[in-house]
Design a protein around this motif. Structure first.
Motif, mmCIF file in Angstrom:
data_model
loop_
_atom_site.group_PDB
_atom_site.id
_atom_site.type_symbol
_atom_site.label_atom_id
_atom_site.label_comp_id
_atom_site.label_asym_id
_atom_site.label_seq_id
_atom_site.Cartn_x
_atom_site.Cartn_y
_atom_site.Cartn_z
ATOM 1 N N LYS A 1 27.849 48.148 43.348
ATOM 2 C CA LYS A 1 28.810 48.316 44.446
ATOM 3 C C LYS A 1 28.131 48.956 45.654
ATOM 4 O O LYS A 1 28.524 48.696 46.806
ATOM 5 N N ALA A 2 27.116 49.761 45.421
ATOM 6 C CA ALA A 2 26.369 50.363 46.531
ATOM 7 C C ALA A 2 25.636 49.294 47.322
ATOM 8 O O ALA A 2 25.549 49.367 48.554
ATOM 9 N N HIS A 3 25.120 48.262 46.631
ATOM 10 C CA HIS A 3 24.451 47.176 47.332
ATOM 11 C C HIS A 3 25.445 46.383 48.181
ATOM 12 O O HIS A 3 25.139 45.971 49.299
ATOM 13 N N ILE A 4 26.643 46.157 47.625
ATOM 14 C CA ILE A 4 27.675 45.440 48.382
ATOM 15 C C ILE A 4 28.036 46.229 49.633
ATOM 16 O O ILE A 4 28.094 45.677 50.741
ATOM 17 N N ALA A 5 28.287 47.527 49.452
ATOM 18 C CA ALA A 5 28.657 48.374 50.586
ATOM 19 C C ALA A 5 27.552 48.396 51.632
ATOM 20 O O ALA A 5 27.817 48.375 52.838
ATOM 21 N N LEU A 6 26.306 48.413 51.167
ATOM 22 C CA LEU A 6 25.179 48.423 52.099
ATOM 23 C C LEU A 6 25.116 47.125 52.892
ATOM 24 O O LEU A 6 24.873 47.134 54.101
ATOM 25 N N ASP A 7 25.348 46.006 52.224
ATOM 26 C CA ASP A 7 25.361 44.714 52.918
ATOM 27 C C ASP A 7 26.442 44.675 53.988
ATOM 28 O O ASP A 7 26.238 44.121 55.074
ATOM 29 N N LEU A 8 27.601 45.240 53.662
ATOM 30 C CA LEU A 8 28.733 45.218 54.588
ATOM 31 C C LEU A 8 28.690 46.361 55.592
ATOM 32 O O LEU A 8 29.458 46.366 56.549
ATOM 33 N N ARG A 9 27.811 47.342 55.306
ATOM 34 C CA ARG A 9 27.681 48.540 56.137
ATOM 35 C C ARG A 9 28.974 49.357 56.167
ATOM 36 O O ARG A 9 29.391 49.868 57.203
ATOM 37 N N VAL A 10 29.621 49.440 55.011
ATOM 38 C CA VAL A 10 30.848 50.232 54.890
ATOM 39 C C VAL A 10 30.663 51.236 53.757
ATOM 40 O O VAL A 10 29.803 51.063 52.883
ATOM 41 N N VAL B 1 31.165 53.025 50.197
ATOM 42 C CA VAL B 1 31.472 52.485 48.874
ATOM 43 C C VAL B 1 32.964 52.608 48.575
ATOM 44 O O VAL B 1 33.562 51.714 47.961
ATOM 45 N N SER B 2 33.571 53.699 49.015
ATOM 46 C CA SER B 2 34.993 53.920 48.731
ATOM 47 C C SER B 2 35.864 52.804 49.303
ATOM 48 O O SER B 2 36.907 52.462 48.721
ATOM 49 N N GLU B 3 35.464 52.221 50.422
ATOM 50 C CA GLU B 3 36.256 51.143 51.013
ATOM 51 C C GLU B 3 36.225 49.898 50.135
ATOM 52 O O GLU B 3 37.213 49.171 50.026
ATOM 53 N N VAL B 4 35.091 49.642 49.497
ATOM 54 C CA VAL B 4 35.006 48.525 48.552
ATOM 55 C C VAL B 4 35.877 48.819 47.333
ATOM 56 O O VAL B 4 36.672 47.972 46.903
ATOM 57 N N GLU B 5 35.749 50.000 46.773
ATOM 58 C CA GLU B 5 36.526 50.376 45.591
ATOM 59 C C GLU B 5 38.019 50.247 45.848
ATOM 60 O O GLU B 5 38.780 49.769 44.993
ATOM 61 N N ALA C 1 17.775 44.840 43.306
ATOM 62 C CA ALA C 1 18.916 43.970 43.031
ATOM 63 C C ALA C 1 18.770 42.665 43.801
ATOM 64 O O ALA C 1 18.246 42.625 44.896
ATOM 65 N N THR C 2 19.233 41.600 43.194
ATOM 66 C CA THR C 2 19.195 40.301 43.861
ATOM 67 C C THR C 2 20.600 39.751 43.950
ATOM 68 O O THR C 2 21.483 40.143 43.203
ATOM 69 N N THR C 3 20.795 38.795 44.852
ATOM 70 C CA THR C 3 22.074 38.114 44.932
ATOM 71 C C THR C 3 21.958 36.786 44.204
ATOM 72 O O THR C 3 20.878 36.258 43.999
ATOM 73 N N ALA C 4 23.121 36.254 43.793
ATOM 74 C CA ALA C 4 23.107 35.018 43.017
ATOM 75 C C ALA C 4 22.500 33.883 43.828
ATOM 76 O O ALA C 4 22.783 33.722 45.004
ATOM 77 N N SER C 5 21.660 33.093 43.189
ATOM 78 C CA SER C 5 20.995 31.998 43.879
ATOM 79 C C SER C 5 21.898 30.770 43.963
ATOM 80 O O SER C 5 21.618 29.846 44.697
ATOM 81 N N ARG C 6 22.955 30.725 43.220
ATOM 82 C CA ARG C 6 23.888 29.612 43.290
ATOM 83 C C ARG C 6 25.302 30.181 43.275
ATOM 84 O O ARG C 6 25.544 31.316 42.861
ATOM 85 N N LYS C 7 26.230 29.383 43.740
ATOM 86 C CA LYS C 7 27.610 29.836 43.767
ATOM 87 C C LYS C 7 28.219 29.745 42.374
ATOM 88 O O LYS C 7 28.225 28.696 41.744
ATOM 89 N N ALA C 8 28.745 30.869 41.882
ATOM 90 C CA ALA C 8 29.430 30.853 40.602
ATOM 91 C C ALA C 8 30.855 30.348 40.796
ATOM 92 O O ALA C 8 31.499 30.655 41.786
ATOM 93 N N ASP C 9 31.325 29.560 39.845
ATOM 94 C CA ASP C 9 32.675 28.978 39.921
ATOM 95 C C ASP C 9 33.663 29.971 39.334
ATOM 96 O O ASP C 9 33.577 30.332 38.166
ATOM 97 N N LEU C 10 34.641 30.400 40.152
ATOM 98 C CA LEU C 10 35.615 31.382 39.690
ATOM 99 C C LEU C 10 37.008 30.778 39.555
ATOM 100 O O LEU C 10 38.002 31.467 39.741
ATOM 101 N N ARG C 11 37.084 29.510 39.218
ATOM 102 C CA ARG C 11 38.387 28.922 38.998
ATOM 103 C C ARG C 11 39.035 29.585 37.785
ATOM 104 O O ARG C 11 38.396 29.854 36.774
ATOM 105 N N LEU C 12 40.342 29.808 37.894
ATOM 106 C CA LEU C 12 41.067 30.532 36.852
ATOM 107 C C LEU C 12 42.096 29.620 36.219
ATOM 108 O O LEU C 12 42.637 28.709 36.850
ATOM 109 N N VAL C 13 42.392 29.889 34.968
ATOM 110 C CA VAL C 13 43.453 29.171 34.260
ATOM 111 C C VAL C 13 44.477 30.206 33.809
ATOM 112 O O VAL C 13 44.140 31.176 33.135
ATOM 113 N N VAL C 14 45.711 29.990 34.194
ATOM 114 C CA VAL C 14 46.790 30.904 33.808
ATOM 115 C C VAL C 14 47.601 30.265 32.703
ATOM 116 O O VAL C 14 48.113 29.149 32.855
ATOM 117 N N GLY C 15 47.715 30.989 31.579
ATOM 118 C CA GLY C 15 48.474 30.438 30.463
ATOM 119 C C GLY C 15 49.958 30.659 30.605
ATOM 120 O O GLY C 15 50.401 31.412 31.413
#
Length: 362
Positions: A316-325, A327-331, A348-362
């Motif tokens: 989460k620190a890497h995300i906050a650093l990328d956004l320059r905000v 950490v608490s704002e991300v949380e 830390a590295t970022t994903a090299s490909r887009k992960a698919d986050l499609r969801l299925v609701v039962g």
């Protein structure tokens, strides 16, 4: 890149500060703050350092491009006329950071496309039935409101606003629907707020009623969407007493007051019964603490995002650093799920490909 006065204005509002209050904290004239925010004058390095210290945002943040900001006109707010401007503006500023985070995620993950329709020509009850039919829900209770919204492409963020004035708000941005939920409410109230904001998204996408009328329509939609008439009347065709409702509310995971109102609207209770139950709910303290309280809902999308990032050793620190905000704002925006990211390693590295986050609701 030059100092961005619009970003200063945004974060000042995020911290709940007026121009006058911010100027007093800096020991300067309010007109100086106004000139900074309007980019009529740039603060010097010493002033930027003090700005960063008081607002608790890094100096780098104020040198970025303009951010998308939710507007009062575009966002749906309940009780807007009685809501302090300070609370409203702080919540809207959180929404702007939510947009920033959403853009960051969309660069790395494939999120579901929205599956909402413009139902503005329907009555609120009719819109709830139409959307249930479109989503093949039938008349059954909805087990998890946030998961369902996310599966249908709605971007859902949490708000951690220390105020009872802000329930939730929603809007469309770049043809994507967004909902921001205040997690300081009861779990049942949060579910209703989510359904209420869904009502705004499908009933008022292109304008329409405003103010009290729009809020009443969204409330009617939420009530019908969470508690379909045929299902409710099959379980409680006539109300006997409050204990009957307390037991039955577990089926739809709603507040006792919401079920009481729905039953009365459907003709299952008399006016006298309805008012009597309202008094009993108040006297027993059920407006603040629900009987048979449910577990608070959280996000499936953010869970998947952070599970994937954990594998990439992105914290989460890497995300906050990328956004320059901070950490608490991300949380605060992701239902606290960012706390799952805790690595001590470097590189830390970022994903090299887009992960698919499609969801299925039962």
């Amino acid at each position: 890149m030059l100092f961005n006065g619009k970003r200063l204005s945004l974060i000042r509002r995020r911290r709940g500060l007026s121009k006058k209050g911010f100027a007093e904290a800096l020991d300067i004239h309010p007109r100086t703050v106004m000139r900074w925010e309007e980019s009529d004058r740039l603060p010097n390095p010493q002033e930027i350092q003090r700005i960063s210290h008081i607002l608790r945002f890094s100096e780098d943040f104020f040198f970025g491009d303009d951010l998308d900001e939710p507007t009062v006109e575009a966002a749906s707010f309940r009780s807007l006329s009685t809501m302090p401007a300070r609370d409203r503006d702080a919540a809207l500023a959180a929404g702007s950071i939510g947009f920033l985070l959403d853009d960051w995620v969309e660069q790395r993950f494939s999120l579901p496309e929205h599956d909402l329709e413009d139902l503005s020509q329907e009555t609120p009850e009719g819109a709830a039935r139409a959307l249930r039919e479109k989503w093949s829900i039938g008349e059954r209770p909805i087990s998890h409101m946030i998961h369902m919204l996310e599966a249908k492409g709605v971007r859902v963020f949490s708000l951690v606003e220390n105020t009872q004035a802000v329930d939730a708000f929603s809007m469309w941005r770049r043809n994507k629907p967004y909902i921001f939920l205040n997690c300081q409410k009861t779990a049942e109230r949060q579910r209703f707020d989510a359904a209420h904001e869904l009502g705004h998204l499908v009933l008022h996408k292109h304008g329409g009623p405003h103010g009290r009328e729009a809020e009443d329509e969204a409330n009617q939609f939420a009530s019908a969407f969470l508690m379909p008439a045929s299902d409710v009347l099959a379980i409680i065709p006539h109300v006997r007493d409050i204990n009957q409702m307390i037991e039955a509310k577990k089926r739809w995971k709603v507040a006792l007051a919401a079920l009481n109102y729905r039953l009365h609207r459907l003709g299952a209770s008399t006016e006298w019964q309805y008012r009597t139950f309202c008094i009993q709910i108040q006297e027993r303290g059920y407006r603040k603490s629900e009987p048979h309280g449910i577990q608070r809902e959280t996000s499936a999308v953010w869970q998947k995002v952070f599970d994937s990032l954990r594998g990439e050793k992105v914290t989460k620190a890497h995300i906050a650093l990328d956004l320059r905000v901070p950490v608490s704002e991300v949380e605060n925006l992701v239902f606290g799920l960012a706390n799952m990211l805790s690595f001590d390693g470097e590189g830390a590295t970022t994903a090299s490909r887009k992960a698919d986050l499609r969801l299925v609701v039962g």
